[in-house]
Structure formats: structure tokens, C-alpha cells
Enzyme design. Structure first.
Site, PDB file in Angstrom:
ATOM      1  N   ASP A   1      99.099  62.856  -8.794  1.00  0.00           N
ATOM      2  CA  ASP A   1     100.118  63.001  -9.849  1.00  0.00           C
ATOM      3  C   ASP A   1      99.534  63.454 -11.183  1.00  0.00           C
ATOM      4  O   ASP A   1     100.024  63.083 -12.240  1.00  0.00           O
ATOM      5  CB  ASP A   1     100.871  61.671 -10.078  1.00  0.00           C
TER       6      ASP A   1
ATOM      7  N   HIS B   1     104.271  68.034  -5.672  1.00  0.00           N
ATOM      8  CA  HIS B   1     103.843  68.948  -6.736  1.00  0.00           C
ATOM      9  C   HIS B   1     105.076  69.556  -7.399  1.00  0.00           C
ATOM     10  O   HIS B   1     105.852  70.257  -6.766  1.00  0.00           O
ATOM     11  CB  HIS B   1     102.918  70.034  -6.164  1.00  0.00           C
TER      12      HIS B   1
END
Ligand code: IMP
Length: 447
Positions: free
Chosen positions: A18, A46
């Protein structure tokens, strides 16, 4: 700049995932012939923001929203075929047609229903102390089957093995029996459902399946630049992360050889991505965690909720010791630091500059998670800045305190910060150093 001057590049996470890799990959995409996922599966999330639109990719490489780029799912990926079809359909509904731009390796492994069931049951059965807090996407069980070999299913089998359905029925019933013995009732699965998934996968995905290894080797030999998109993050790496609270793959440039079938020595630009602070989802040691109002404030400001599972992320100060460890073992040549804007408004911002364990200083996260959990981080407080910075487009125009913060991290980690994210949009990015001549940041966002 001609294509031959662009180095083969890897973008990967320096933390626990992340870190904002999606945005970095998206910015670089137009320079490359192909974007390759080489590890992990649908545990990744993503995100790319284009104007008002946000695209969240789990299995598909981020390059998929660029019509001129070939997106490759490499041999090292474990792909849930039904999830992949769902992602393809969602993109189609938004006008993105993947036909002609997607290649799926015939060597990649299929995540099937019993992998997800095992992941869920296992996590449920484990106590809070030892539970990994997985994404429940069946990643670990699928990689375990890959290593076991006899119970693995690859895309090549889907296309060429006439006896696959029979074999998968056997695997399913054996797996359900084993799960029932381990976890009791609840381990139920419909064999027909697994077979029907295989049929759907064959019907919808066969046209994308090919030998991606030869394709990539040829492209790289001819000097056509390739971008490798690492999933998860180096602190989640199965060998080098905070084991056992990690994922089941090699998450950095070292994973490219096995996961894409090309020499990692050819990949010379290694962009390690981090946030301007630290986050983690799931269990495991988190040396700079702020389980307090400051952590909550970072979570709110950065909208720190998982792209894949929606879980709130644990938040903390930037950890230069962990970041230096990740940068060293990956050989990162550049750092992309995202979410600097999230820290605007704090009177002071902290950086962990050292670890203390039982009174002694240690220079890297220890191998044992229990020891890592006992680390006392040495936090250096830096002056914060109150100005909003989303409109800033040059490093020199950042508030002095924000510049000093970035420069302090650069010194501590020992790698230049080449990209800085000051907002979610493509245009909200600052480029420093030699990359300035390579990356074209759009003045405002366009699809
Ligand atoms: P798994 O990959 O689903 O087995 O999960 C193993 C650990 O890695 C869990 O703590 C997950 O929360 C974490 N994880 C896996 N992929 C990602 C990611 O892309 N971002 C953040 N955490 C991840």
C-alpha cells in the site's frame, strides 16, 4: 528520449504494501513496451486516479489502462481466474477493452475455490496472537500447492490437459476431507462449482494465455523497455519480511528472475516506493505504530483503508531503519515517496532513526517476530508544516519543513528521493534529479 535510453525498471514497495506503487507505475507506463506482474495475486490493490475516476487493479498490471502498453501476468503470479474475469469485465464496463493488451503466462498458477476456503478457515481457527490477517484471497494455499506440485494447476493445464477436470475433482475432494479433519464442519465445497470455474476460465481466458517468458526475453533483448510491477512490499517478502507475518512470494526485484523468467541483472532502475509515514494491514510487528489519536489522524488524512479488503490500516511514523533495510537488500536506486500531503497540518512529524532492543541498538528488523514486537523505536521529531501542498509542482516550492523532512529521510536511508506524491492524481507529483528528464508529469489529469 528514445526507447533505447529507458532502463528496464522495477517499481516495488519498501514497506508492508500500500505504498502507492500503482500511481508510480501509471506515471511510468507510457515509457514502456510492457508492464509485468511477477509475484502475488489478487491480494494486491493498485489504485490509479485519473481525474474524477479511480481504477483499482488487483490482478491486472496497472499498465492495463494504457492502450499502447502490453500487460503481462507472469509465471510467478497466482491468479484467481474468476477474479481476473471480473476485473476484465469491470474495466470493459468503463470502456477499457483488454483484448490485444493482455498476456497471461501459461506457467502462472490458478487460485481455485479450495485455496480461498483453506485461507479463510485457517485464519479463523488461529488465535489472535498467531493469525496472519491475510487478505483471504487464497494466496498462501495456492503457493503451497505450487511447491507441492502434484496438486497444482497452471494455465497451461487449463489449455492442454484433457484430464484436468478429473484431476481437479480428486484434488477438491481430498482437500475438503483434509480441511474437514482439521477444521470440522464449515469445510464444505461443491466440486461441480470448481469444475464450472475451470470451464469459465477456459472459455474466457484461453485467448490471453501464452509463453510470456519468450515474449519478455525477446523484447528486452531488442532494447524494448519493460517495467516490472512488484506487488505487496519488501517487509511482506516471504524470505526477508517480518516472517511469518508476510505474504508467500518474493516481492521485490529479486523476485523478477523466478517470477518473470528474465535476468534480474537486466533490470537496472529500481524504484522503491514508500509513503511519507508507515502503514500496515493485518497482524505482525509494526515498530513505529501509533495506536493513538495521532495514528487515527494519519488514517483519516490519508484515507488509510485497504483497497482489497477495506480494512482500516494501522498507521505510524516513518521508519527509516526498516526502509534502509529494504532499500539495501533490494538495491533500490531511487525512492518514490508518496502521500507527503497527508502530513500537512501536523505541528511535528516523527521519524524513527534507530531501534533499541533490551537496551541495545539494532540496525535491522530481527528475524524473529517476537523480538521485533519488543523493539523500542527511537523517534526524532521534526518541525511540521501547516500549508496545504497539493498545488505544489516543484520540490523547491515545498514549505521548508517539508523539504527538510524529505532530505532527512534521504540521508537516513541513503537513497535519493526522486518522486514525491503530493496528492492522488497523476498531476500531483514532483520529480527530482535525473528522472526529471525522463518522466513527463501531466499538467492536469487526463485519461
Ligand atoms: P496474503 O498475501 O493474503 O496471504 O496476506 C499476508 C499478509 O500480507 C497479510 O498481513 C496481508 O494483509 C498482507 N498483504 C498482502 N498483500 C498486501 C498488499 O498488497 N498490501 C498490504 N498488505 C498486503
Amino acid at each position: 528520449m528514445g526507447a533505447s535510453q529507458i532502463q528496464h525498471t522495477c517499481v516495488f514497495g519498501l514497506g508492508w504494501g500500500d505504498e502507492g506503487k500503482g500511481k508510480v507505475v501509471d506515471l511510468l507506463c507510457p515509457l514502456f513496451e510492457a508492464v509485468v506482474r511477477f509475484n502475488g495475486g489478487a491480494n494486491a490493490g493498485h489504485t490509479v486516479c485519473v481525474g474524477e475516476e479511480a481504477f483499482a487493479m488487483h490482478l491486472l498490471p496497472t499498465g492495463i489502462i494504457h492502450a499502447e502498453v502490453t500487460s503481462v501476468i507472469g509465471p510467478g503470479v497466482v491468479a484467481d481466474p474468476i477474479g481476473l474475469i471480473d476485473e476484465i469485465d469491470r474495466l470493459a464496463a468503463r470502456g477499457v477493452d483488454v483484448a490485444g493488451r493482455l498476456k497471461v503466462s501459461d506457467r502462472a498458477h490458478l487460485v481455485l475455490r479450495y485455496h480461498k476456503l483453506e485461507d479463510q478457515l485457517c485464519e479463523k481457527a488461529l488465535g489472535a496472537e498467531v493469525r496472519i490477517g491475510t487478505t483471504s484471497r487464497g494466496i498462501g494455499p495456492c503457493y503451497a500447492d505450487k511447491m507441492r506440485r502434484t496438486t497444482a494447476v497452471r494455465f497451461a493445464d487449463l489449455i492442454h490437459d484433457a484430464d484436468l477436470e478429473k484431476r481437479v475433482r480428486w484434488i477438491t475432494s481430498a482437500r475438503v476431507a483434509a480441511l474437514r479433519a482439521m477444521f470440522g464442519p464449515g469445510a464444505e465445497l461443491d466440486e461441480d462449482g470448481v469444475v464450472s470455474d475451470l470451464r469459465t476460465a477456459r472459455a474466457r481466458l484461453a485467448r490471453f494465455v501464452c509463453d510470456t517468458t519468450s515474449y519478455l526475453q525477446d523484447a528486452m533483448k531488442c532494447g524494448r523497455p519493460v517495467l516490472f510491477e512488484g506487488a505487496n512490499g519488501l517487509l511482506l517478502d516471504v524470505d526477508h519480511g517480518t516472517y511469518p507475518f508476510v505474504t508467500s512470494s518474493s516481492t521485490g526485484p529479486h523476485g523478477i528472475g523466478a517470477g518473470a523468467g528474465v535476468s534480474p541483472a537486466l533490470v537496472t532502475k529500481l524504484i522503491g516506493t514508500t509513503k511519507a509515514y508507515s502503514t500496515r494491514v493485518g497482524s505482525g510487528p509494526f515498530m513505529t505504530e501509533l495506536a493513538d489519536a495521532t495514528g487515527d489522524r494519519i488514517r483519516r488524512a490519508g484515507n488509510e483503508y485497504g483497497t482489497t479488503t477495506g480494512r482500516p490500516r494501522r498507521c505510524g511514523w516513518f521508519d527509516s531503519v526498516a526502509c534502509r533495510y529494504s532499500a539495501r537488500f533490494s538495491g533500490a536506486t531511487d525512492i518514490a515517496m508518496m502521500h507527503l500531503d497527508t502530513l500537512s497540518g501536523f505541528d511535528e512529524v516523527g521519524i524513527c532513526v534507530a531501534y533499541r532492543l533490551d537496551g541495545d541498538e539494532i540496525t535491522a528488523p530481527p528475524a524473529c517476530a517476537r523480538l521485533a514486537g519488543r523493539i523500542d523505536p527511537v523517534i526524532e521529531m521534526q518541525p511540521g508544516w501547516h500549508e496545504p501542498i497539493r498545488g505544489v509542482r516543484r520540490f523547491e516550492d515545498l514549505p521548508t519543513a517539508a523539504r527538510s523532512y524529505v532530505e532527512r529521510i534521504e540521508t537516513l536511508v541513503g537513497v535519493p528521493v526522486a518522486l514525491i506524491g503530493v496528492g492522488p492524481d497523476r498531476s500531483e507529483t514532483l520529480v527530482r534529479g535525473p528522472l526529471k528528464n525522463v518522466i513527463d508529469i501531466p499538467a492536469s489529469s487526463a485519461a
